[in-house]
Design a protein around this motif. Sequence first.
Motif, PDB file in Angstrom:
ATOM      1  N   THR A   1       0.856  -1.193   0.000  1.00 10.62           N
ATOM      2  CA  THR A   1       0.000   0.000   0.000  1.00 10.62           C
ATOM      3  C   THR A   1       0.885   1.234   0.000  1.00 10.62           C
ATOM      4  N   GLN A   2       0.565   2.184  -0.845  1.00 15.62           N
ATOM      5  CA  GLN A   2       1.301   3.440  -0.877  1.00 15.62           C
ATOM      6  C   GLN A   2       0.320   4.590  -0.767  1.00 15.62           C
ATOM      7  N   GLY A   3       0.585   5.507   0.154  1.00 15.17           N
ATOM      8  CA  GLY A   3      -0.311   6.638   0.358  1.00 15.17           C
ATOM      9  C   GLY A   3       0.362   7.964   0.084  1.00 15.17           C
ATOM     10  N   TYR A   4      -0.469   8.974  -0.104  1.00 19.47           N
ATOM     11  CA  TYR A   4      -0.005  10.350  -0.273  1.00 19.47           C
ATOM     12  C   TYR A   4      -0.934  11.230   0.542  1.00 19.47           C
ATOM     13  N   PHE A   5      -0.359  12.160   1.313  1.00 13.42           N
ATOM     14  CA  PHE A   5      -1.167  13.047   2.142  1.00 13.42           C
ATOM     15  C   PHE A   5      -0.789  14.499   1.931  1.00 13.42           C
ATOM     16  N   LYS A   6      -1.799  15.338   1.871  1.00 14.79           N
ATOM     17  CA  LYS A   6      -1.557  16.792   1.733  1.00 14.79           C
ATOM     18  C   LYS A   6      -2.476  17.485   2.713  1.00 14.79           C
ATOM     19  N   SER A   7      -1.892  18.323   3.587  1.00 12.61           N
ATOM     20  CA  SER A   7      -2.693  19.019   4.589  1.00 12.61           C
ATOM     21  C   SER A   7      -2.540  20.529   4.420  1.00 12.61           C
ATOM     22  N   THR A   8      -3.579  21.257   4.827  1.00 16.24           N
ATOM     23  CA  THR A   8      -3.507  22.715   4.745  1.00 16.24           C
ATOM     24  C   THR A   8      -2.682  23.260   5.912  1.00 16.24           C
TER      25      THR A   8
ATOM     26  N   ASN B   1       1.122  18.525  10.278  1.00 18.88           N
ATOM     27  CA  ASN B   1       1.739  17.430   9.512  1.00 18.88           C
ATOM     28  C   ASN B   1       1.167  16.098   9.942  1.00 18.88           C
ATOM     29  N   PHE B   2       0.832  15.297   8.963  1.00 19.27           N
ATOM     30  CA  PHE B   2       0.270  13.975   9.227  1.00 19.27           C
ATOM     31  C   PHE B   2       0.969  12.970   8.336  1.00 19.27           C
ATOM     32  N   TYR B   3       1.619  11.962   8.926  1.00 19.84           N
ATOM     33  CA  TYR B   3       2.399  10.968   8.178  1.00 19.84           C
ATOM     34  C   TYR B   3       3.449  11.650   7.304  1.00 19.84           C
ATOM     35  N   GLY B   4       4.342  12.346   7.946  1.00 24.31           N
ATOM     36  CA  GLY B   4       5.394  13.038   7.222  1.00 24.31           C
ATOM     37  C   GLY B   4       5.060  14.512   7.087  1.00 24.31           C
ATOM     38  N   LYS B   5       5.803  15.220   6.227  1.00 22.04           N
ATOM     39  CA  LYS B   5       5.576  16.670   6.084  1.00 22.04           C
ATOM     40  C   LYS B   5       4.433  16.891   5.091  1.00 22.04           C
ATOM     41  N   SER B   6       3.234  16.597   5.518  1.00 24.68           N
ATOM     42  CA  SER B   6       2.089  16.636   4.617  1.00 24.68           C
ATOM     43  C   SER B   6       1.728  18.064   4.212  1.00 24.68           C
ATOM     44  N   LYS B   7       2.193  19.071   4.941  1.00 26.88           N
ATOM     45  CA  LYS B   7       1.938  20.450   4.510  1.00 26.88           C
ATOM     46  C   LYS B   7       2.558  20.691   3.135  1.00 26.88           C
ATOM     47  N   ASP B   8       3.673  19.987   2.856  1.00 30.09           N
ATOM     48  CA  ASP B   8       4.300  20.099   1.529  1.00 30.09           C
ATOM     49  C   ASP B   8       3.864  18.966   0.613  1.00 30.09           C
TER      50      ASP B   8
ATOM     51  N   GLY C   1       5.482   8.444   8.321  1.00 33.93           N
ATOM     52  CA  GLY C   1       6.157   9.657   8.774  1.00 33.93           C
ATOM     53  C   GLY C   1       7.292   9.311   9.720  1.00 33.93           C
ATOM     54  N   LEU C   2       7.463  10.138  10.759  1.00 34.17           N
ATOM     55  CA  LEU C   2       8.528   9.870  11.718  1.00 34.17           C
ATOM     56  C   LEU C   2       8.077   8.908  12.815  1.00 34.17           C
TER      57      LEU C   2
ATOM     58  N   PHE D   1      -5.279  14.139  17.602  1.00 36.79           N
ATOM     59  CA  PHE D   1      -4.693  12.894  17.097  1.00 36.79           C
ATOM     60  C   PHE D   1      -3.452  13.116  16.236  1.00 36.79           C
ATOM     61  N   LEU D   2      -2.889  14.309  16.255  1.00 36.75           N
ATOM     62  CA  LEU D   2      -1.685  14.541  15.451  1.00 36.75           C
ATOM     63  C   LEU D   2      -0.515  13.723  15.980  1.00 36.75           C
ATOM     64  N   PRO D   3       0.261  13.089  15.097  1.00 37.66           N
ATOM     65  CA  PRO D   3       1.459  12.389  15.566  1.00 37.66           C
ATOM     66  C   PRO D   3       2.477  13.408  16.088  1.00 37.66           C
ATOM     67  N   ALA D   4       2.900  13.242  17.335  1.00 38.85           N
ATOM     68  CA  ALA D   4       3.783  14.233  17.973  1.00 38.85           C
ATOM     69  C   ALA D   4       5.109  14.385  17.229  1.00 38.85           C
ATOM     70  N   LEU D   5       5.678  13.265  16.733  1.00 38.53           N
ATOM     71  CA  LEU D   5       6.996  13.329  16.111  1.00 38.53           C
ATOM     72  C   LEU D   5       6.976  14.122  14.810  1.00 38.53           C
ATOM     73  N   ASP D   6       5.835  14.114  14.113  1.00 34.49           N
ATOM     74  CA  ASP D   6       5.733  14.896  12.882  1.00 34.49           C
ATOM     75  C   ASP D   6       5.428  16.360  13.165  1.00 34.49           C
ATOM     76  N   ASN D   7       5.113  16.673  14.425  1.00 38.57           N
ATOM     77  CA  ASN D   7       4.736  18.056  14.803  1.00 38.57           C
ATOM     78  C   ASN D   7       5.471  18.474  16.067  1.00 38.57           C
ATOM     79  N   PRO D   8       6.800  18.581  16.015  1.00 41.35           N
ATOM     80  CA  PRO D   8       7.560  18.876  17.226  1.00 41.35           C
ATOM     81  C   PRO D   8       7.355  20.305  17.750  1.00 41.35           C
ATOM     82  N   ASP D   9       6.961  21.215  16.875  1.00 42.16           N
ATOM     83  CA  ASP D   9       6.810  22.618  17.277  1.00 42.16           C
ATOM     84  C   ASP D   9       5.328  22.936  17.488  1.00 42.16           C
ATOM     85  N   ILE D  10       4.926  22.990  18.760  1.00 45.31           N
ATOM     86  CA  ILE D  10       3.513  23.195  19.081  1.00 45.31           C
ATOM     87  C   ILE D  10       3.005  24.536  18.549  1.00 45.31           C
TER      88      ILE D  10
END
Lengths: 395, 145
Positions: A34-41, A44-51, A83-84, A367-376
């Motif tokens: 399975t391969q996924g792709y995520f993009k967030s406004t 970050n979710f499962y990696g740097k999804s903002k990019d 992600g991380l 539910f954000l993964p903490a490691l992908d979002n270290p800067d609160i």
Amino acid sequence: MNKLRTASLCLALFFTTPAMADLSKNGNVYGFITQGYFKSTENNFYGKSKDGSFDFTEVGVGGEYTANAYLSASGLLLSRHAGLADDGHVRVDNLVFDLKAYRGENSVTGVRLGRNKIPFGFYNATRDVSFTRPTLLLPQSIYHDHSRNFLINADGLEAYHERWGDDTYTKFNFLYEKTNGINNPQTETYFLGMNWPGELESEYATGLVLNHAFNQGKTRVAAYYGHLPVKYKPGQMDPMPAGTIITDVAWLSAQHEILPKLTITAEMFLPRITHKGFGPIITDRSTYPMGWYVQGTYAHTAEWELYGRFDQSYRDKHDKNGELFAATTGRPAHMVYASDWTIGANYYPSANWMISAEFHRIKGTAFLPALDNPDISQMREKWNLLGLQAAYRFR
Amino acid sequence: MTFIRLLCAILIVAHTNAWPSGVEDNMVIIANSAVPDKGISQSQARLIFTKDVKIWKNGVETSVVTMNRNNEMYSRFAREVLNLYPYQIDRSLERKRYAGIVHTEIVANSQEEMLQIVANTPGAIGYATKGVATNKPVKIIEVQQ
């Protein structure tokens, strides 16, 4: 690790009996990728999804073998990159020896030994297999990533009793096993606020599960109760004392086919997490997280499946708007809740392929993964998430 | 020449049953002749083919024989007899398989192989078209609505 080596050797010996010649009739090898792709406004979710992130890959290869009417075995090797929070290392997802000890007229009773999947809710036991998920992401209020490590599998025994009537099916399970995935930075952060020098260790947990299908199979209900004790063993010069964390969790699930092709699913997750003996760093307390969702799935055609869902989670049901959390920690209130509206579709171009797309509108970051979002300070309360996924399976 | 080609095409299509031939083309459930049931409800059929029900009333274990996922017969059986799409059945089976609950399915590569396996395996249950299954050493099981 030694126990796992022993179990793997048993499995190898098991497979190399004279019955190996009948492997094609008595056994199967299967798997998926399975391969996924995520993009967030925002966020970050499962990696740097903002990019835009491709940091979501699941690969599994498994095998099952039935030696005779009483004994069978099954195992799955899994690699998951998310992600991380998950680095893609290969792990034994499950390795189970199943003994069907007794057959009644309309029932079977047995026991499964080894590394079992933890069977709460409809989907936890196979949450990392995309073809078994009804939607691209499972509802994060319940099947959350931030504390998933210790909810995946456990070593020990699972006893089962299944019975069926004319149009009904009922299953009871009793679990006595030690959960894996308890001693890692994500789980320690979830239970103790950060990664301390010592180790978390799980003791034997007990669980009871009931599954029942009735109403000509149109309605299914499930209930799970688990008692999971965990100890903290301080490290060298460790300020955190040797306390205990006890998680008691009730989980309720229901699914009903209200029209042909239209199914409604709802689940609710009600844990109680009790900390004791961690004073003065953490005062003795009980916390009550909570999560629930309602989902509609429409099997439109043999190629298309459509769905919509509302999903709600709280880190503490006594502080739903996070005001108490913000006042005591100085962190944003939105870290303790999340409401998520989702719509999506699964497309099956052929029997072995699945393409999925899903759009989320979310308020809250519980539910954000903490490691992908270290800067609160970079977290935002309102955000949208697009997910795309392609999956292939073989048997 | 064109007429002969057309005639050959018609004969080939008719021989391979590509044209629907009415009732004979309906999908039916077939079982080993020792299986005690003569008729089952659709919900019972679903429970058997998704491996919730594992044992027949005579104590013999159910042995589900199925076609390859890509085979059109599987897709037709799912829709016409169980009123489900293949991905719904597959999801139910794989939620057991990937959780370590073994239910080894026997996969047949053709209807002829399906008939042979079902006829020779105690407790076996599978599917075929009615025309192919009639007058063979297997039992046709009625699905009662």
